[in-house]
Enzyme design. Structure first.
Site, PDB file in Angstrom:
ATOM      1  N   ASN A   8       0.870  -1.173   0.000  1.00  0.00           N
ATOM      2  CA  ASN A   8       0.000   0.000   0.000  1.00  0.00           C
ATOM      3  C   ASN A   8       0.908   1.224   0.000  1.00  0.00           C
ATOM      4  O   ASN A   8       1.454   1.610   1.032  1.00  0.00           O
ATOM      5  CB  ASN A   8      -0.882  -0.042   1.264  1.00  0.00           C
ATOM      6  N   ARG A  65      -2.491  -1.995  -3.579  1.00  0.00           N
ATOM      7  CA  ARG A  65      -3.695  -1.210  -3.358  1.00  0.00           C
ATOM      8  C   ARG A  65      -3.636   0.033  -4.254  1.00  0.00           C
ATOM      9  O   ARG A  65      -2.678   0.795  -4.207  1.00  0.00           O
ATOM     10  CB  ARG A  65      -3.783  -0.753  -1.908  1.00  0.00           C
ATOM     11  N   HIS A 154     -12.847   2.774  -0.268  1.00  0.00           N
ATOM     12  CA  HIS A 154     -12.859   1.804   0.840  1.00  0.00           C
ATOM     13  C   HIS A 154     -13.520   0.494   0.412  1.00  0.00           C
ATOM     14  O   HIS A 154     -14.030  -0.251   1.250  1.00  0.00           O
ATOM     15  CB  HIS A 154     -13.628   2.334   2.077  1.00  0.00           C
ATOM     16  N   HIS A 182     -17.484   2.289   7.721  1.00  0.00           N
ATOM     17  CA  HIS A 182     -16.024   2.267   7.868  1.00  0.00           C
ATOM     18  C   HIS A 182     -15.608   3.627   8.431  1.00  0.00           C
ATOM     19  O   HIS A 182     -15.614   4.632   7.721  1.00  0.00           O
ATOM     20  CB  HIS A 182     -15.374   2.009   6.501  1.00  0.00           C
ATOM     21  N   LEU A 183     -15.301   3.639   9.723  1.00  0.00           N
ATOM     22  CA  LEU A 183     -14.979   4.898  10.390  1.00  0.00           C
ATOM     23  C   LEU A 183     -13.525   4.871  10.825  1.00  0.00           C
ATOM     24  O   LEU A 183     -13.193   4.385  11.910  1.00  0.00           O
ATOM     25  CB  LEU A 183     -15.894   5.113  11.609  1.00  0.00           C
ATOM     26  N   ASN A 185      -9.572   7.144   9.871  1.00  0.00           N
ATOM     27  CA  ASN A 185      -9.205   8.534   9.640  1.00  0.00           C
ATOM     28  C   ASN A 185      -9.998   9.041   8.426  1.00  0.00           C
ATOM     29  O   ASN A 185     -10.558  10.128   8.441  1.00  0.00           O
ATOM     30  CB  ASN A 185      -7.696   8.633   9.431  1.00  0.00           C
ATOM     31  N   ARG A 215     -11.018  15.545   6.661  1.00  0.00           N
ATOM     32  CA  ARG A 215     -11.837  15.879   5.489  1.00  0.00           C
ATOM     33  C   ARG A 215     -13.234  16.285   5.928  1.00  0.00           C
ATOM     34  O   ARG A 215     -13.774  15.719   6.877  1.00  0.00           O
ATOM     35  CB  ARG A 215     -11.924  14.694   4.531  1.00  0.00           C
ATOM     36  N   ASP A 256      -7.598  13.373  15.720  1.00  0.00           N
ATOM     37  CA  ASP A 256      -7.763  12.053  16.329  1.00  0.00           C
ATOM     38  C   ASP A 256      -8.982  12.069  17.248  1.00  0.00           C
ATOM     39  O   ASP A 256      -9.056  12.881  18.175  1.00  0.00           O
ATOM     40  CB  ASP A 256      -6.499  11.680  17.113  1.00  0.00           C
ATOM     41  N   GLU A 355      -8.117  -4.865   5.303  1.00  0.00           N
ATOM     42  CA  GLU A 355      -8.026  -4.546   3.878  1.00  0.00           C
ATOM     43  C   GLU A 355      -6.884  -5.307   3.207  1.00  0.00           C
ATOM     44  O   GLU A 355      -7.009  -5.743   2.067  1.00  0.00           O
ATOM     45  CB  GLU A 355      -7.858  -3.028   3.693  1.00  0.00           C
TER      46      GLU A 355
END
Ligand code: AMP
Length: 371
Positions: A8, A65, A154, A182-183, A185, A215, A256, A355
């Site tokens: 990745n 990826r 994702h 999907h939570l 970053n 974002r 964070d 993933e």
């Protein structure tokens, strides 16, 4: 002979994991590539370092990826020169994400010319969304000319987690409808109908949808015109603001969620509002996807926040008891696989995503290799 190396590649980092079947033989992360204080000067040196580190005996594939596959790539794809050229042609759609993957592919092909390489796209799982779920109501000719539509991201995570959800519930994935959240970053929601994506919250880029670490998620596009025309900000600066200085970071100064939760517990007003905005957006998408799917068999939380924050799970589904959705406080705290009380109509699950494992499996599938 079913070892797969998953890479990745980001703009300044490379994450790797070497699989034998589902077992991890080695993994690591090389960061700050080309930066002062970083370990290595460029991606070539980073990948060379990885190859020197790991045992390459019996390596059957390298799985890469790739964030954006455009409309072109709807499945994992064995890489050749033509595929590289097609991924290059997609750079204008994903200028922040695809160049790094291309560098990783180029270097890995040079270093391992005998090993087949596979590109696994974040967008591919969403190729099954019907046209009315990907088309935006803008001038048709502009959209067609400039490839403007929803693609979604994702995908490997939503695919993996929705399938695992069905397994946990003892159901056949082909007959199971799941809303996956999907939570991490980055964050996105997906409506999965019988194993196929039918709606997702990210769009042409990973910017819209849920509130994320840095974002914005959904905003009125007029915000951009206003910041450009009235506030006089250049477009690059607006893009940077919405992608790197918005979301939780924009609202609180911290990207964070753990920091946001600590400040909220201490009574900080910004942190409290950010948490409420974050959870309300999730609830809005759950509501939308209940309506898209009609029958929902499970709602599943995953990734850094989804797997680790009982507060977010509880708050984002609060008040939905009339819809057959509830979170049991004790099960939620203990992070059980199923956190809804027994007998509620729609089970709520927490399923760790993986993933890299999904990329390894899809790479083998693309090459018809045994698992
Ligand atoms: P990911 O992108 O999936 O690695 O998720 C990273 C994000 O997960 C971090 O930025 C944190 O906001 C969040 N996270 C990780 N651990 C926790 C935790 N224990 N409680 C709340 N949020 C967490």
């Amino acid at each position: 002979m079913s070892r797969v190396l998953v890479l990745n590649s980001g703009s300044s980092s490379v994450k790797y994991r070497l699989f034998d079947g589902a077992q991890t033989l080695a993994k690591g992360l090389i960061e700050r590539i080309g930066e002062s204080g970083g370990e290595v000067p460029d991606h070539r040196a980073a990948l060379q370092g990885i190859m020197d580190e790991i045992d390459l005996a019996g390596l059957a594939a390298v799985g890469h990826r790739v964030v954006h596959g455009g409309a072109d790539f709807t499945a994992p794809t064995v890489i050749d020169d033509q595929v590289v050229a097609r991924v290059e042609a997609l750079v204008p759609l994903a200028p922040l994400h695809n160049p790094a993957a291309l560098t990783g592919i180029e270097v890995a092909r040079k270093l391992l010319p005998e090993v087949p390489q596979v590109a696994v796209f974040d967008t591919a799982f969403h190729a099954t969304i019907p046209p009315e779920g990907v088309v935006w109501a803008i001038d048709k000719s502009l959209a067609e000319q400039w490839q403007i539509r929803r693609y979604g991201f994702h995908g490997t995570s939503h695919a993996y987690v929705s399938r695992r959800t069905a397994e946990v519930l003892g159901r056949d994935p082909a007959g199971t409808n799941v809303i996956t959240l999907h939570l991490g970053n980055g964050a996105s929601a997906c409506a999965v109908q019988g194993g196929r994506s039918v709606a997702t919250s990210m769009g042409m880029s990973p910017l819209p949808g849920l509130v994320m670490g840095t974002r914005s998620g959904d905003i009125d596009p007029t915000v951009i015109f206003h910041l450009h025309r009235v506030a006089g900000l250049p477009l690059d600066e607006i893009e940077d603001s919405l992608t790197r200085h918005a979301g939780l970071l924009g609202l609180t100064g911290a990207n964070d969620l753990r920091t946001v939760l600590e400040r909220r517990a201490a009574g900080d007003a910004d942190a409290t509002l950010a948490f409420d905005v974050y959870c309300r957006r999730i609830r809005e998408y759950v509501g939308a996807y209940l309506a898209v799917l009609g029958r929902v068999d499970a709602i599943t939380f995953t990734a850094g926040v989804g797997e680790n924050s009982p507060a977010v799970r509880a708050a984002s589904l609060s008040g939905l008891e009339p819809l057959g959705i509830a979170v049991d406080p004790a099960r939620n705290e203990r992070r059980e696989e199923i956190i809804s009380p027994p007998g509620t109509r729609i089970p709520v699950c927490v399923i760790p995503t993986d993933e890299e494992l999904e990329i390894a499996d899809q790479s083998r599938e693309a090459l018809s290799l045994p698992r």
